[in-house]
Design a protein around this motif. Sequence first.
Motif, PDB file in Angstrom:
ATOM      1  N   ASP A 113       0.815  -1.213   0.000  1.00 26.53           N
ATOM      2  CA  ASP A 113       0.000   0.000   0.000  1.00 26.53           C
ATOM      3  C   ASP A 113       0.848   1.262   0.000  1.00 26.53           C
ATOM      4  O   ASP A 113       0.349   2.352   0.253  1.00 26.53           O
ATOM      5  CB  ASP A 113      -0.926   0.012   1.218  1.00 26.53           C
ATOM      6  N   ASN A 114       2.155   1.107  -0.244  1.00 30.58           N
ATOM      7  CA  ASN A 114       3.127   2.200  -0.256  1.00 30.58           C
ATOM      8  C   ASN A 114       3.327   2.841   1.109  1.00 30.58           C
ATOM      9  O   ASN A 114       3.859   3.946   1.201  1.00 30.58           O
ATOM     10  CB  ASN A 114       2.781   3.257  -1.305  1.00 30.58           C
ATOM     11  N   GLU A 115       2.886   2.193   2.169  1.00 27.19           N
ATOM     12  CA  GLU A 115       3.167   2.650   3.524  1.00 27.19           C
ATOM     13  C   GLU A 115       4.591   2.227   3.874  1.00 27.19           C
ATOM     14  O   GLU A 115       5.015   1.119   3.560  1.00 27.19           O
ATOM     15  CB  GLU A 115       2.190   2.029   4.521  1.00 27.19           C
ATOM     16  N   VAL A 116       5.322   3.127   4.529  1.00 25.37           N
ATOM     17  CA  VAL A 116       6.710   2.850   4.902  1.00 25.37           C
ATOM     18  C   VAL A 116       6.786   2.728   6.413  1.00 25.37           C
ATOM     19  O   VAL A 116       6.226   3.547   7.143  1.00 25.37           O
ATOM     20  CB  VAL A 116       7.650   3.973   4.401  1.00 25.37           C
ATOM     21  N   ARG A 117       7.460   1.692   6.875  1.00 28.13           N
ATOM     22  CA  ARG A 117       7.640   1.501   8.315  1.00 28.13           C
ATOM     23  C   ARG A 117       9.123   1.281   8.601  1.00 28.13           C
ATOM     24  O   ARG A 117       9.853   0.767   7.772  1.00 28.13           O
ATOM     25  CB  ARG A 117       6.805   0.337   8.831  1.00 28.13           C
TER      26      ARG A 117
END
Length: 60
Positions: A42-46
Amino acid sequence: MLNGAHSVPYPTQKEAIRVAVDAAYKEGASGHDAQVLVQDEDNEVRTEWTYGHDPYPPAG
């Protein structure tokens, strides 16, 4: 990405993270702050791993 250069694909995300953490650890042991960031589908970066100063939460 190491020093701005992409590497070859890894068979699993777990293997890619292991290699990235190893590289970041070496940078950290050399006196540099280092982080391993993971981008999901989802193109979320962690942040997966940090050596040295953790910039989270950011100032402000």
